[in-house]
Design an enzyme around this catalytic site. Structure first.
Site, short mmCIF file in Angstrom:
data_model
loop_
_atom_site.label_atom_id
_atom_site.label_comp_id
_atom_site.label_asym_id
_atom_site.label_seq_id
_atom_site.Cartn_x
_atom_site.Cartn_y
_atom_site.Cartn_z
CE1 TYR B 176 37.21 -31.31 56.17
CE2 TYR B 176 39.08 -30.87 57.78
CZ TYR B 176 38.04 -30.48 56.93
OH TYR B 176 37.55 -29.49 57.54
NE ARG B 223 44.93 -23.25 67.61
CZ ARG B 223 45.18 -22.04 66.61
NH1 ARG B 223 46.31 -21.32 67.11
NH2 ARG B 223 44.15 -22.82 65.35
NE ARG B 233 34.05 -27.24 64.12
CZ ARG B 233 33.90 -25.77 63.43
NH1 ARG B 233 33.62 -24.99 62.25
NH2 ARG B 233 35.21 -24.92 64.33
CG PHE B 293 52.72 -15.41 52.16
CD1 PHE B 293 51.83 -15.34 52.21
CD2 PHE B 293 52.50 -16.80 51.09
CE1 PHE B 293 50.76 -15.57 52.16
CE2 PHE B 293 51.39 -17.41 50.62
CZ PHE B 293 50.33 -16.08 50.82
#
Lengths: 365, 415
Positions: B176, B223, B233, B293
């Site tokens: 997933y 978290r 969910r 980034f």
């Protein structure tokens, strides 16, 4: 070529029994012969899966070439595994006799022309300590040089033995050698590492931590070391894969280096001892206290549990990069560190039970 | 209000916030004067829909900046459709599965979403326009990833079991996370390599960029336990939570706090095992703005994991790192070395709180030591100077002297 007959020298020892166990698990199963000065110990099927009746035992002296030759003739091994080594504390003379003279004899006889089509290789159990020079080892690997002067007589003889074995590669065409250097082995049959930790677990020693505990250590479950020996033996016989293996040393660990105190604390916790607080002692103070403890123990005529050697052991970084073994031996540990600790503690319990049983039998007589 | 109070309580962070606000110079500042209105609108959409990424994306090298903004917005569009429970599957699935084709349909818009980020879909034509302006290698990469991700999302939407029961095994959990994050890691890596901002070797070892995505995704999943639960969910895999409770929902009840924390430890152990790969990846980036980034979200993740480790508040509410701390981390993660230091520090913090009572004691200890071991391969500790080696001998001698003097005095006084 598949392994058909293996001769395990020192097969009755701590590592030896596990070597027998792992070679027994190889499919198709090779004939397994053990050469040792003492017979195979009585083993528990809970910890070893081999059938002792299928193992052929030879009593012999490895420093005597004639005795070796006779056994080689009788056994006709394609691989010899040499893991005979005296226990620490036996003295320099014995170390030399077994680790140097014995190793020399094992090689010399094996390369004799009459074994040309029979003995194809020798797997030697060395020690990761041969590259230890008293300083931190961080990610040490096979390129890390051996120190000019070894730490003690034991390591000195192990290092000499290893050099002889590796130099003997191709000494006779078709005779290949390899040396394995395991680090800090523990597991069923171990008399030192985990038993010592368990012992400390019964004292208030669990409350103390020497050093900052960011030092990392490689503990190795014995079954994994044995597994590496099997792989090494198979690679020597494999024409395609022996290239990167023959004549080479390999460091063997669990590949799970860990902060030193993790292992004793896990051991103590499994024994039900979780201290509510710990006192941290710096390394130099630890040295000083250990010295005092040694003095006191000496005065009282006892063996000190808390020694300077253990302080340096406890505070050292000693971890390795085993990429070479992973790549060339295709080695992967089969038992995790945590599982290994569980098995070791269960084994100590089993030993206690056995002791209690024999005591009870004696009483009833 | 509490934000300001937090800053007063953490003076070093206050300094970081001020420093970021006043002194921080982006490597490549944007120049909105030269941008078309359409592009400007895309940047606005980015700000509207991304909370944490906008700042770091805006400072990227101009070579890739627009490609990554567009990439982000396209994925945001996909995500919005996937998340929207008001769109029935017969409508939703074909859109997800052919979303890559939409990129070549100028003027495409979608107005039936009720999600909070629906604006992206409503103005998707603007994104398509900018997509068409990108260099063709970048377009190809973005299109590829869009296709894989759209199909992955569609198969999850179709999966009844997944939607009712959540994630089953750890393998499913990794898969997933692969579809929602690992693939993005792949896309960004391909873009970085195509733009010559990253070492092409990063493409040879997919496990590295996979781990980059998985660490971030797993951190969010850990978290957001409570928030996801409220939204019905469930992403924590059953293979893990079933060891600690009969239902994943149980951990939110106060009586199950201890079990919940143990389960949390296992989730964290699983996540931090990705760290060595991530550190390896970061060492392969060649250009500063690309490094920032990639590194900034990673250090935010480890800081978050340290914050949630054995923190019962995760089970009953929302936990977030302080804004000031985030600022400090952004300032400090400018180089490989400093980023490694941050990781090492947070791992050591976790390990310092790790006790043998935790079922994950050994596993977490090994995972943290692996981080040290990896850092050591890149930045080996220099050998100790010989002179210092005698230090312990000195202390040794001194203590002897002092003890000797004490004994001497004791004997003297007794007499």
């Amino acid at each position: 070529m598949a392994l058909s007959t293996v001769l395990i020298i020192g097969g009755s020892g701590f590592l030896g029994c596990h070597l027998v166990d792992r070679f027994y698990a190889v499919s198709p199963r090779p004939a397994i012969h053990v050469l040792d000065i003492r017979p195979l110990p009585i083993i528990s099927p809970e910890f070893y899966s081999f059938n002792p009746d299928e193992i052929v035992f030879h009593k012999g002296d490895i420093t005597d070439p004639d005795s070796l030759r006779e056994i080689y003739r009788e056994v006709k091994p394609d691989i010899i595994v040499h893991s005979a080594s005296p226990i620490h504390g036996m003295g320099k003379e014995i170390y030399y006799k077994v680790n140097v003279d014995g190793t020399q004899a094992i090689i010399d006889v094996a390369v004799e022309p009459e074994f040309a089509d029979i003995i194809k290789g020798l797997v030697y159990t060395s020690s990761a300590s041969v590259i230890y020079n008293g300083e931190d080892l961080r990610n040490a690997d096979e390129t890390t040089p051996m120190p000019e002067k070894q730490m003690d007589a034991y390591n000195e003889t192990k290092a000499l033995g290893e050099k002889m074995v590796l130099a003997a590669n191709n000494k006779r065409p078709g005779f290949k050698t390899v040396a394995l250097r395991p680090s800090a082995m523990f597991g069923p049959g171990d008399r030192q590492l985990i038993p010592n930790m368990v012992q400390v677990g019964y004292t208030s020693g669990t409350r103390f931590q020497i050093g900052n505990n960011w030092n990392i250590f490689d503990f190795t479950y014995i079954g994994n070391v044995a597994h590496a020996h099997v792989l090494a033996a198979q690679k020597l016989l494999d024409e395609k894969k022996s290239g990167g293996v023959a004549g080479e040393p390999f460091i063997i660990t669990n590949n799970q280096p860990v902060y030193f105190f993790t292992v004793p604390r896990k051991v103590w916790a499994m024994k039900g001892n979780i201290p509510s607080f710990t006192i941290k002692i710096s390394r130099p103070v630890g040295f000083f206290l250990a010295f005092m403890s040694e003095v006191v123990a000496k005065l009282r005529g006892k063996e000190a549990l808390f020694t300077r050697f253990r302080v340096s052991f406890t505070c050292a970084n000693r971890y390795f990069n085993i990429s070479k073994a992973i790549h060339f031996l295709e080695y992967k540990p089969i038992v995790t560190l945590e599982k290994g600790i569980e098995i070791s503690l269960r084994y100590l319990e089993y030993e206690e039970e056995e002791k209690a049983k024999t005591l009870a039998e004696k009483k009833s007589e | 209000m509490s934000k300001y109070l937090e800053l007063i309580l953490h003076p070093s962070e206050m300094r970081a916030v001020a420093q970021w606000a006043i002194w921080h110079d982006p490597v490549f500042p944007r120049d909105p004067e030269k941008e078309s209105d359409n592009l400007k609108r895309c940047y606005e959409l980015l700000k509207l829909t991304s909370r944490s990424f906008a700042a770091v994306i805006e400072e990227l090298s101009p070579e890739l900046r627009e490609a990554i903004v567009i990439f982000y917005l396209i994925l945001r569009g996909l995500d919005t459709i996937e998340d929207d429970m008001t769109i029935p599957n017969p409508v939703k699935l074909p859109i997800l599965r052919s979303f890559q084709e939409v990129l070549d349909e100028p003027g495409w818009q979608y107005h039936d979403s009720k999600e909070k980020d629906a604006v992206v879909l409503e103005e998707f034509d603007k994104i398509i326009t900018e997509y068409q302006n990108l260099k063709s290698p970048y377009k190809a990469i973005i299109k590829d990833i869009t296709e894989v991700m759209g199909n992955g999302m569609a198969s999850y939407c179709e999966d009844e079991d997944f939607n009712k029961k959540g994630v089953d095994t750890v393998k499913d959990y990794n898969l997933y996370c692969h579809y929602v994050a690992g693939i993005i890691g792949e896309g960004l890596t391909r873009l970085g390599v195509a733009a010559e901002l990253s070492n092409p070797k990063l493409m040879d070892n997919p496990q590295l960029y996979e781990s980059m995505g998985l660490l971030l995704q797993k951190t969010n999943i850990i978290r957001d336990y409570h928030e996801d639960l409220m939204d019905n969910r469930r992403f924590w895999p059953k293979e893990i939570w079933s060891k600690y409770a009969k239902s994943l929902d149980d951990f939110a009840k106060p009586e199950n706090e201890a079990a919940g924390l143990d389960c949390l430890s296992e989730m964290i152990a699983d996540a931090i095992e990705h760290i060595p790969d991530c550190l390896y990846y970061l060492a392969g980036i060649r250009e500063q703005s690309m490094f920032n980034f990639c590194a900034i979200p990673q250090v935010m993740a480890i800081a978050t994991l340290e914050l949630v480790y054995r923190n019962p508040k995760v089970l009953t509410g929302h936990v977030k790192i302080r804004k000031g701390l985030a600022c400090q981390l952004m300032l400090e993660s400018g180089s490989v070395r400093s980023t490694y230091d941050i990781f090492q520090q947070y791992c050591h913090n976790i390990q310092s709180r790790n006790t043998p009572r935790d079922p994950m004691y050994v596993r977490i200890s090994i995972a943290c030591a692996k981080v040290d071991q990896f850092i050591e391969t890149v930045f080996p500790t220099p050998p100790e100077p010989k002179g210092l080696a005698n230090n312990s001998v000195l202390v040794f001698g001194l203590s002897f002297g002092i003890v000797g003097i004490l004994i001497f005095y004791a004997v003297f006084l007794v007499q």
